[in-house]
Design an enzyme around this catalytic site. Structure first.
Site, PDB file in Angstrom:
ATOM      1  N   LYS A  54       0.841  -1.192   0.000  1.00 32.95           N
ATOM      2  CA  LYS A  54       0.000   0.000   0.000  1.00 32.95           C
ATOM      3  C   LYS A  54       0.876   1.241   0.000  1.00 32.95           C
ATOM      4  CE  LYS A  54      -3.692  -2.274   2.620  1.00 32.95           C
ATOM      5  NZ  LYS A  54      -4.160  -2.619   3.964  1.00 32.95           N
ATOM      6  N   GLN A  98      -4.596  -1.533  10.369  1.00 30.13           N
ATOM      7  CA  GLN A  98      -4.384  -2.815   9.680  1.00 30.13           C
ATOM      8  C   GLN A  98      -4.819  -3.979  10.574  1.00 30.13           C
ATOM      9  OE1 GLN A  98      -3.255  -3.376   6.417  1.00 30.13           O
ATOM     10  NE2 GLN A  98      -3.785  -5.499   6.886  1.00 30.13           N
ATOM     11  N   ASP A 121     -11.319   2.615   5.252  1.00 31.59           N
ATOM     12  CA  ASP A 121     -11.602   1.187   5.089  1.00 31.59           C
ATOM     13  C   ASP A 121     -13.103   0.914   5.141  1.00 31.59           C
ATOM     14  OD1 ASP A 121      -9.660  -0.656   4.483  1.00 31.59           O
ATOM     15  OD2 ASP A 121      -8.944  -0.885   6.542  1.00 31.59           O
TER      16      ASP A 121
END
Ligand code: NAD
Length: 287
Positions: A54, A98, A121
């Site tokens: 990413k 994460q 997200d």
């Protein structure tokens, strides 16, 4: 004989990346800069690879991104302090925690503490609620990437029967919601299967579109799919030789199905592309 269409996530992602410089420039013209803060806890090898990929992509595109790497043993209150400071930090329009987190941390509680307007997200309950009520603020990256793949290849979902295997908040539930939504990218009839479904093949054999998000290497074989079906393989697993494989046994199904996403090169690149898109959107929402 008709050839199976390979649905290339790399191609769709590159198509999307071509539009990025113009969107960034129009934000910069208004003095708005997108930025992503990634919180990485511990040393889970898969998480480290995802986060590295990413941040490389953000660097390539010239979008600000910073990774906050914290030790495995970090306490929840210390993490809360970091989330709180990132919520207030105007350099970051987006924040990503994460997953998975180490066991002593409560991921639901922590996701709840991210400012929902920065939750790129889309896992905050407020954003999940907006998605399920048909008015999404952020669509989670993997399901959003799947919809973009279907759109790019002109696959009309209306009236088709979509079978989703998996009911996670990250993939299964949101993709089922999107495919069944009242929209030209939805309007599909959706069945959700999961670990307690008995006779999985009975359902998968009826799927015009089969979304496999199970996490079991090469579980789906030719006898489980309908002829000419469209297969979206979300799984990222390692087989016994350590090779990355999907949830679908591509060699087994390839001559039977109409279209399939490969692993790697299918849904994975789209997940990263949609994180870029959601981060740009987080800045665009400030306009
Ligand atoms: P998860 O473990 O949270 O969910 C797996 C789901 O599969 C569960 O809902 C479970 O009920 C179902 N399941 C398990 N065994 C089953 C069985 N025998 N029959 C039917 N259903 C069964 O996983 P997830 O986070 O949704 O991820 C699924 C897979 O997708 C994993 O391989 C993961 O690595 C991968 N993934 C890939 C991307 C990407 O960008 N390509 C993104 C997220 C997840």
């Amino acid at each position: 004989m008709k050839k199976t269409l390979i649905l290339s996530g790399v191609e769709v992602a590159n198509h999307f990346y071509n539009s990025v410089p113009e969107r960034i420039q129009s934000l910069l013209n208004k003095n708005i800069k997108p930025g992503l803060a990634v919180i990485l806890i511990g040393s889970n090898p898969a998480s480290k690879i995802y986060v590295r990929k990413k941040s490389e992509k953000f660097k390539d595109l010239g979008i600000h991104s910073e990774t906050f790497s914290l030790p495995e043993k970090i306490q929840q209150n210390e993490l809360l302090e970091l989330i709180d400071s990132l919520n207030k930090d105007s350099r970051f329009t987006g924040i990503l925690l994460q997953l998975p987190l180490p066991k002593h941390l409560d991921s639901n509680y922590l996701l709840n503490k991210i400012d929902p307007k920065k939750d790129v997200d889309g896992f905050h309950p407020e954003n999940m609620g907006l998605l399920f009520s048909g008015n999404p603020r952020y669509i989670p990256c993997t399901p959003k990437g799947i919809i973009k793949i279907l759109e790019y290849y002109n696959i009309i979902t209306e009236q088709l029967h979509s079978v989703v295997i998996g009911r996670s908040n990250i993939v299964g539930k949101p993709i089922a919601s999107l495919l069944s939504s009242r929209s030209d990218k939805g309007n599909s009839t959706v069945t959700i299967c999961h670990s307690k479904t008995s006779n999985l093949s009975y359902f998968t054999q009826q799927a015009d579109i089969l979304i496999a998000a199970v996490g079991i290497p090469q579980k789906i074989k030719a006898n489980m799919v309908k002829k000419s079906a469209i297969i979206i393989d979300v799984g990222i697993n390692r087989d016994k030789n350590g090779k990355i494989v999907g949830d679908v046994d591509i060699d087994s199904v390839i001559d039977k199905v109409g279209a399939i996403t490969p692993v790697p090169g299918g849904v994975g690149p789209m997940t990263i592309a949609m994180l870029v898109e959601n981060t740009i959107e987080s800045a665009e929402k400030l306009l």
